[in-house]
Design a protein around this motif. Sequence first.
Motif, short mmCIF file in Angstrom:
data_model
loop_
_atom_site.label_atom_id
_atom_site.label_comp_id
_atom_site.label_asym_id
_atom_site.label_seq_id
_atom_site.Cartn_x
_atom_site.Cartn_y
_atom_site.Cartn_z
N ASN A 52 32.16 -18.11 -11.74
CA ASN A 52 32.45 -19.30 -12.52
C ASN A 52 33.59 -19.06 -13.50
OD1 ASN A 52 32.35 -21.57 -14.10
ND2 ASN A 52 30.53 -20.93 -15.21
N THR A 53 34.59 -19.93 -13.47
CA THR A 53 35.70 -19.81 -14.43
C THR A 53 35.57 -20.81 -15.57
OG1 THR A 53 37.04 -21.33 -13.11
CG2 THR A 53 37.29 -18.97 -12.66
N ALA A 54 34.48 -21.57 -15.58
CA ALA A 54 34.29 -22.57 -16.64
C ALA A 54 33.98 -21.88 -17.96
CB ALA A 54 33.15 -23.51 -16.27
N THR A 55 34.45 -22.51 -19.05
CA THR A 55 34.18 -22.02 -20.39
C THR A 55 33.24 -23.00 -21.08
OG1 THR A 55 36.34 -20.95 -20.53
CG2 THR A 55 35.20 -21.38 -22.61
N LEU A 56 32.21 -22.46 -21.72
CA LEU A 56 31.26 -23.25 -22.49
C LEU A 56 31.58 -23.07 -23.97
CD1 LEU A 56 28.60 -24.93 -22.70
CD2 LEU A 56 27.37 -22.75 -22.73
N PHE A 57 31.92 -24.18 -24.65
CA PHE A 57 32.21 -24.16 -26.08
C PHE A 57 30.97 -24.61 -26.82
CE2 PHE A 57 36.20 -24.59 -23.90
CZ PHE A 57 37.11 -23.86 -24.65
N VAL A 58 30.54 -23.84 -27.84
CA VAL A 58 29.29 -24.13 -28.54
C VAL A 58 29.47 -24.00 -30.04
CG1 VAL A 58 27.94 -23.28 -26.56
CG2 VAL A 58 28.46 -21.74 -28.48
N PRO A 59 28.57 -24.65 -30.83
CA PRO A 59 28.64 -24.48 -32.29
C PRO A 59 28.41 -23.03 -32.68
CG PRO A 59 27.22 -26.33 -31.69
CD PRO A 59 27.51 -25.57 -30.42
N ALA A 60 29.23 -22.53 -33.60
CA ALA A 60 29.18 -21.11 -33.97
C ALA A 60 27.82 -20.69 -34.50
CB ALA A 60 30.26 -20.81 -35.01
N ASP A 61 27.16 -21.58 -35.26
CA ASP A 61 25.90 -21.19 -35.90
C ASP A 61 24.72 -21.08 -34.94
OD1 ASP A 61 26.09 -23.95 -35.58
OD2 ASP A 61 24.83 -24.40 -37.30
N VAL A 62 24.87 -21.59 -33.72
CA VAL A 62 23.78 -21.48 -32.74
C VAL A 62 24.24 -20.74 -31.47
CG1 VAL A 62 22.40 -23.43 -33.54
CG2 VAL A 62 24.24 -23.82 -31.89
N TYR A 63 25.33 -20.01 -31.60
CA TYR A 63 25.89 -19.28 -30.46
C TYR A 63 24.84 -18.42 -29.76
CZ TYR A 63 28.55 -15.68 -27.98
OH TYR A 63 29.02 -14.80 -27.02
N GLU A 64 24.01 -17.73 -30.53
CA GLU A 64 23.02 -16.82 -29.95
C GLU A 64 22.00 -17.55 -29.07
OE1 GLU A 64 23.44 -13.69 -29.89
OE2 GLU A 64 25.12 -13.77 -31.29
N ARG A 65 21.74 -18.80 -29.38
CA ARG A 65 20.79 -19.58 -28.57
C ARG A 65 21.37 -19.93 -27.20
NH1 ARG A 65 17.32 -23.66 -32.33
NH2 ARG A 65 16.89 -22.22 -34.01
N TYR A 66 22.68 -19.96 -27.11
CA TYR A 66 23.33 -20.23 -25.83
C TYR A 66 23.57 -18.95 -25.03
CZ TYR A 66 24.56 -25.09 -27.04
OH TYR A 66 24.53 -26.42 -27.35
N ASN A 67 23.68 -17.84 -25.74
CA ASN A 67 24.06 -16.58 -25.10
C ASN A 67 22.86 -15.87 -24.48
OD1 ASN A 67 26.14 -14.84 -24.38
ND2 ASN A 67 25.75 -13.48 -26.11
N ILE A 68 21.92 -16.67 -23.98
CA ILE A 68 20.72 -16.12 -23.32
C ILE A 68 20.36 -17.04 -22.15
CG2 ILE A 68 19.72 -15.00 -25.36
CD1 ILE A 68 17.91 -17.51 -25.65
N GLY A 69 19.45 -16.59 -21.33
CA GLY A 69 18.85 -17.43 -20.29
C GLY A 69 19.86 -18.06 -19.35
N ARG A 70 19.55 -19.27 -18.94
CA ARG A 70 20.36 -19.93 -17.91
C ARG A 70 21.72 -20.36 -18.40
NH1 ARG A 70 15.22 -22.70 -16.43
NH2 ARG A 70 14.26 -21.38 -14.86
N TRP A 71 21.85 -20.69 -19.69
CA TRP A 71 23.18 -21.01 -20.21
C TRP A 71 24.11 -19.83 -19.93
CZ3 TRP A 71 24.61 -25.73 -21.57
CH2 TRP A 71 23.66 -26.63 -22.09
#
Length: 198
Positions: A164-183
Motif C-alpha cells: 500500500n502506498t496510501a498515507t493516513l493522516f491523523v491528529p497528532a494527539d491520538v497518533y498512538e491509537r492509529y499506530n496499532i491494529g488494523r489501521w
Amino acid sequence: GRLTFVNIPNSVTTIYAYAFKECSSLTSVYIPNTVNFIDKYAFQGCGNLSEISLPSSLTTIGDYAFSGTKLSALRSASIKTIGVGAFSGSKVTEVRLDSVETIGENAFQNCGSLQTVWLPSTLASSSIGAKAFDGCNNIRHVNSKIATPSDIGDDVFSVSGTTNTATLFVPADVYERYNIGRWKNKFANIVKGEFIGE
C-alpha cells in the motif's frame, strides 16, 4: 428526445427511489436547497451522470443512489448518512463529507478512481460499514479526524501493508491509537497532521 439535464423544482424535499434509475443519457442534475433525502437507486446506473449539485439541505443519500455514475468529486458539509453501496462503482476521485456520521457497507466499493478521502470527527470507526472502500486500489491519501479511533473492520479498506502506498493522516494527539491494529496493517504510512493537497 433523450433526457440529458434535470432541474428539480424548489418544492421537492425527497428524490424518490428509482426516480432516474438507469437513465443513461442523463449528464447533469440540479438539486435545489429544499431536498434533504435522495432515496435508494434514485440515480443508480446513470452511467453518464457527471454533474450534480448537492445542496446544503441534503442529509441522507440512500442505498445505491449514485452507484455506477460518473460523478468525480463528492463534497458536502451537511450529509450525515451514506447508504449501502451508494457510490459503488462510480468514478468519484475525492470524498469529503465534513458531517457524515454513517458510511454504509460497500458505499464506495470498486471506485477505482478514488484517490483522496476525508474521515471527519463526526464519524466513529465502528460507523464505517464493511467493504466501504473495498476495491478502491488507487487511494493515495486518507485524512482521518476520528478523535477516538477504535479498530476498523478488516475489510473496510482493501489496501494493505507493504503493497500500500496510501498515507493516513491523523491528529497528532491520538497518533498512538492509529499506530496499532488494523489501521496500522492497512496503512504503511501513518503521519501526524492533516492532508492539505498535492
